[in-house]
Design an enzyme around this catalytic site. Structure first.
Site, PDB file in Angstrom:
ATOM      1  N   ASP B  37      58.925  41.316  68.201  1.00 19.58           N
ATOM      2  CA  ASP B  37      59.728  40.184  68.650  1.00 19.58           C
ATOM      3  C   ASP B  37      58.902  39.330  69.611  1.00 19.58           C
ATOM      4  O   ASP B  37      57.678  39.237  69.448  1.00 19.58           O
ATOM      5  CB  ASP B  37      61.020  40.732  69.314  1.00 19.58           C
ATOM      6  N   HIS B 106      64.281  36.121  73.697  1.00 20.60           N
ATOM      7  CA  HIS B 106      64.804  36.746  72.476  1.00 20.60           C
ATOM      8  C   HIS B 106      64.465  38.235  72.391  1.00 20.60           C
ATOM      9  O   HIS B 106      65.327  39.075  72.112  1.00 20.60           O
ATOM     10  CB  HIS B 106      64.235  35.986  71.274  1.00 20.60           C
ATOM     11  N   SER B 438      69.871  38.144  64.480  1.00 21.60           N
ATOM     12  CA  SER B 438      68.958  38.755  65.464  1.00 21.60           C
ATOM     13  C   SER B 438      69.718  39.665  66.408  1.00 21.60           C
ATOM     14  O   SER B 438      69.171  40.653  66.899  1.00 21.60           O
ATOM     15  CB  SER B 438      68.280  37.679  66.320  1.00 21.60           C
TER      16      SER B 438
END
Lengths: 94, 651
Positions: B37, B106, B438
């Protein structure tokens, strides 16, 4: 013309390694050298191969990532030891 | 997250059992969960190592600590970065800081959702409070930073190669692209190698829904995760002067004064140069300050990011924004941290607001302060954005596999970025709400982590099977799960259904697969033997399997027949993972299809025993309806309910 052919980054995927999961430093060096030798036969020299390769996948995945032109990528894809050659594409976070 | 685990662990009676998945699986103790990620924010309390013992001795990983990077602790045991693919593709090298530190948010969000500690007092700008919880909260975690804005194939493969070597147990990958040939797809390749090392690979299905056949990460060795809602709403009402009142969703500050404000649509506020369509979407530069100043602007969803619309409205001098869903987004309303007072309305309600604005000489309205409500229904329902089946690469394999909460998920965030990701926004948050596949993906990674702790010898396929066959397809009203449009959803949206972690810990039977089975699957797809021998020199395709029957008989926990002509018989094998018991088959037939199961009963005398059965699907005399039809097969001993979705289409 090939001297001016556009170059881009590709992944050359060659399947699995013959070495086991408990990889040694010697294994890693052998793999890296084999990738350089392999690419040298397409780009003309060891030095050019070393310059082109920016990843050598050595532990579980067998393959490398390199800057190539389209013709070189197409030629490499024909080699029986190569599973696939594909552009280094962008993927998105979801 | 502060709600999703409670929502998933609740049983039908509304109670979390004392012997929940967490307790049963020791909170995922010492399982190693990693993500590929944007890196990690190591200072987050979600990754504090207080109370943790020594790092498992089998771990070979470490942390890249140079350049303001990441120092490992006993919780966060790995952090690496891979940026050469990004730079080789023309990325700005100065953006690719040589460090696994997360400057986007994220990666910190997804890793903490999968394996973050319990953190009491988690709050987003004081608007929502609770205890943030990861799915496997006692797991060890590692971050492989391969995304620098976008995530490049060469970096993904480098991350996979390192993660497999380091010894992770579960890989969580909230990254997607267009589905394609398995051996020209870095995620499919990397995960193929990972599962051969016993690693469970969990991936996002993608955010390209509700378009059909939009699902990504469809290789059968991947666990593919769609996104759905939970029973929490951040309600902010839009009120009109005519007395109408519409429930919307938002996380934003209240309006300055408790009074009605003039309303204007984006189209009405357009600049001279902009098209009405672009201004309705509140695209950059389309709103005229002289028209929008001091008003609440109604914008249509689509075209640009939801929060970006608020930014444009604010730049045009608006005091608030009503974000109206487009038709595809239906009832899916998301609580965003807007930069101005705002609320997001469903398609129907948004259309009513726009109709009011367009038909009224002096429209006025108000946006109420957001308030949190729990126990809302229906929940879950599918997020409109969640990518849909059928599987565009191998239609014989149903994808996505499963759905999990992916809307308004609160989890840890990077201290280097604002909630809007705008450079002028100086706000910083330790936790953040976000939506997408996600966010649903790491929920399944967390459940996989629990299963790995509970059953360390289970294969990735057995773990996926346990998650899939115990999922539910009804919502909290006990009715069939819905789509964002509130039409009934189907397995192309939710796969096997919504995850139920408690049940997944005791599935009764599993559909297992070995690395050899996956090679046979590739034989069935027509990959040549020479190519497959690069994985296993002893590999020889069995001629009988190089047909569609090889695909139909692939031992997947779902059954999909994309071209039924007459009848077809498929075989499955189940392994008993519980005590001795006898299971009976029960079928809900797809419309127009006669389904018979042989044998109808399977008797197991011990754990580990395997039994095969055949399912014959036959088009009924009147023929199949157009498109896909859906049914289900359940094996039950009265205690376990081992459910497989069935999807069938005519030739």
């Amino acid at each position: 013309n090939s001297a001016f052919a556009a170059k881009q980054s590709y992944v050359v995927y060659m399947g699995a390694h013959t070495h086991g999961p408990d990889v040694t430093q010697q294994d890693l060096e052998l793999v890296e050298n084999s990738h350089h030798n392999f690419l040298a036969s397409f780009v003309g020299s060891q030095d050019k191969a070393k310059e082109a390769i920016f990843y050598s996948y050595q532990m579980n995945i067998n393959g490398f990532a390199a800057i190539l032109d389209d013709e070189q990528a197409a030629e490499i894809a024909k080699h029986p030891g190569v599973v696939s050659v594909f552009p280094n594409r962008a993927r998105k976070l979801q | 997250t502060t709600r999703s685990w409670d929502f998933m662990l609740l049983e039908n009676n509304g109670v979390i059992p004392s012997d929940s998945a967490w307790k049963k699986a020791r909170f995922g103790e010492d399982t190693i969960i990693a993500n590929l990620d944007t890196g990690v924010w190591p200072e987050s309390k979600s990754f504090s190592d207080e109370g943790y013992g020594p790092v498992p001795s089998r771990w070979k990983g470490g942390c890249d600590s140079q350049n303001g990077g990441v120092r490992c602790n006993r919780k966060l045991i790995g952090a690496r970065y891979f940026n050469r693919g990004f730079i080789a593709a023309g990325g700005n090298a100065t953006e690719a800081i040589s460090s696994p530190r997360d400057v986007a948010g994220h990666g910190t969000h997804t890793l903490s959702t999968a394996g973050g500690n319990f953190v009491p007092g988690a709050s987003v700008l004081g608007l929502v409070n609770g205890t943030a919880k990861g799915g496997s909260p006692k797991a060890r975690v590692a971050a492989y930073k391969i995304c620098w804005g976008n995530c490049f194939d060469a970096d993904l493969l480098a991350g996979f190669d390192m993660a497999i070597h380091d010894g992770v147990d579960v890989l969580s990958i909230s990254v997607g692209g267009e589905a394609g040939d398995y051996f020209s797809d870095a995620i499919a390749i990397g995960s193929f190698h990972a599962i051969q090392s016993g690693i469970v690979v969990v991936c996002s299905a993608g955010n390209s829904g509700p378009e059909v056949a939009s699902v990504a990460n469809v290789a059968p060795w991947i666990v593919t995760v769609g996104a759905s809602t939970m029973d929490r709403e951040f309600q902010a009402f839009a009120e009109l002067r005519n007395g109408q009142r519409f429930k919307g969703s938002s996380l934003s500050k209240p309006l300055a004064d408790d009074k009605l404000y003039p309303l204007i649509s984006g189209a009405q506020a357009k600049t001279a140069d902009a098209s009405a369509a672009d201004a309705m979407l509140c695209l950059a530069g389309t709103l005229d300050k002289t028209k929008a100043q001091g008003k609440i602007v109604a914008c249509l969803r689509g075209g640009n990011a939801r929060v970006e619309k608020g930014v444009q409205a604010l730049l045009a001098g608006a005091v608030g924004m009503i974000l109206c869903n487009d038709k595809d987004s239906g009832n899916e309303i998301i609580a965003d941290l807007h930069v101005l007072p705002a609320t997001q309305l469903t398609y129907t309600d948004g259309a009513a607001v726009l109709a009011y604005i367009n038909s009224t000489a002096e429209p006025y309205g108000y946006i109420t302060h957001p308030a949190v409500f729990l126990g809302t229904n229906p929940a879950p329902y599918m997020a409109a954005f969640s990518s849909r089946g059928p599987n565009p690469v191998t239609p014989e394999i149903l994808k996505p596999d499963i759905t999990a909460p992916g809307v308004n998920i609160l989890a840890a965030y990077s201290g280097a970025v604002s909630p809007t990701e705008e450079p002028w926004d100086k706000r910083r948050v330790s936790f953040m709400l976000d939506s997408g596949t996600s966010m649903s993906c790491p929920h399944i990674s967390g459940v996989a982590g629990l299963l790995k702790t509970l059953y360390p010898t289970w294969s990735p396929a057995a773990i996926r099977s346990a998650i899939m066959t115990t999922a539910r397809v009804r919502d909290n009203t006990e009715k069939p799960m819905l789509d964002a449009s509130f039409a009934t959803a189907d397995p192309f949206a939710y796969g096997a259904g919504h995850v139920r972690p408690n049940r997944a810990m005791d599935p009764g039977l599993v559909y297992d697969l070995t690395a050899r089975d996956y090679l046979e699957f590739l034989c069935s797809l027509g990959y040549n033997q020479t190519m497959l021998q690069s994985f296993d020199p002893s590999n020889k395709c069995q001629a009988s399997n190089t047909t569609s029957s090889g695909l139909l008989n692939f031992n997947y926990p779902s059954i999909t027949v994309p071209k039924l002509s007459g009848s077809v018989t498929v075989t499955r094998t189940v392994k008993n993972v519980a005590e001795a018991s006898t299971y009976e088959a029960r079928v809900t037939q797809p419309n127009g299809v006669e389904v018979t199961v042989e044998p109808k009963s399977l008797q197991f005398t011990k754990a580990g025993e395997e039994k095969s059965y055949k399912v014959t699907l036959k088009a009924q005399a009147g023929g199949l309806p157009a498109g896909y039809v859906f049914g289900e097969l359940i094996w039950s001993d009265g205690n376990h309910f081992v459910r497989s979705p069935i999807a069938v289409a005519a030739t």
